[in-house]
Write a protein that holds these residues in place. Structure first.
Motif, mmCIF file in Angstrom:
data_model
loop_
_atom_site.group_PDB
_atom_site.id
_atom_site.type_symbol
_atom_site.label_atom_id
_atom_site.label_comp_id
_atom_site.label_asym_id
_atom_site.label_seq_id
_atom_site.Cartn_x
_atom_site.Cartn_y
_atom_site.Cartn_z
ATOM 1 N N UNK A 74 66.644 -19.900 55.096
ATOM 2 C CA UNK A 74 67.614 -19.205 55.855
ATOM 3 C C UNK A 74 67.048 -19.007 57.262
ATOM 4 N N UNK A 75 67.875 -19.448 58.213
ATOM 5 C CA UNK A 75 67.534 -19.346 59.688
ATOM 6 C C UNK A 75 66.098 -19.792 60.256
ATOM 7 N N UNK A 76 65.607 -20.493 59.178
ATOM 8 C CA UNK A 76 64.036 -21.138 59.785
ATOM 9 C C UNK A 76 64.332 -22.714 59.652
ATOM 10 N N UNK A 77 65.123 -23.349 58.762
ATOM 11 C CA UNK A 77 65.275 -24.713 58.668
ATOM 12 C C UNK A 77 64.905 -25.367 57.331
ATOM 13 N N UNK A 78 64.699 -26.725 57.257
ATOM 14 C CA UNK A 78 64.212 -27.224 55.972
ATOM 15 C C UNK A 78 62.685 -27.796 56.255
ATOM 16 N N UNK A 79 61.902 -27.652 55.141
ATOM 17 C CA UNK A 79 60.501 -27.839 55.139
ATOM 18 C C UNK A 79 60.184 -28.741 54.112
ATOM 19 N N UNK A 80 59.181 -29.502 54.307
ATOM 20 C CA UNK A 80 58.387 -30.177 53.328
ATOM 21 C C UNK A 80 57.734 -29.541 52.419
ATOM 22 N N UNK A 81 58.004 -29.694 51.084
ATOM 23 C CA UNK A 81 57.438 -28.723 50.013
ATOM 24 C C UNK A 81 55.815 -29.368 49.622
ATOM 25 N N UNK A 82 55.023 -28.474 49.243
ATOM 26 C CA UNK A 82 53.820 -28.825 48.836
ATOM 27 C C UNK A 82 53.878 -29.449 47.378
ATOM 28 N N UNK A 83 53.409 -30.523 47.278
ATOM 29 C CA UNK A 83 53.725 -31.234 45.746
ATOM 30 C C UNK A 83 52.984 -30.301 44.509
#
Length: 87
Positions: A74-83
């Motif tokens: 929230x308020x930061x964005x969408x990030x790629x997760x560590x698998x």
């Protein structure tokens, strides 16, 4: 008139636009273009890039988040997760 590009989705595909976007985002992660920890472009930016509605992009991102590929902050964005390693 807008020229088609690699970013455009096609209405002629057997896949829905959300499925096409999901595939393109997944390709960016799997190819290493976006690596774990990277913030991906905003949903508005992706909607403009792919010529899709914001709701369609939200659906694609929500699905990828459910799969564990992406994580929204929230308020930061969408990030790629560590698998997570397979057990």
């Amino acid at each position: 008139m807008k020229k088609p590009s690699d970013a455009d989705t096609t209405r002629e595909s057997s896949l829905t636009v959300a499925e096409q976007i999901r595939g393109r985002v997944r390709e960016n992660v799997e190819s290493g273009r976006w690596v774990p920890g990277d913030r991906i472009p905003s949903m508005r930016s992706l909607a403009a890039q792919y010529g899709a509605s914001l709701a369609t992009v939200e659906r694609a991102i929500r699905d990828l988040s459910s799969e564990g590929l992406l994580s929204g902050r929230a308020g930061k964005g969408t990030f790629v997760c560590v698998p997570t390693p397979a057990v």
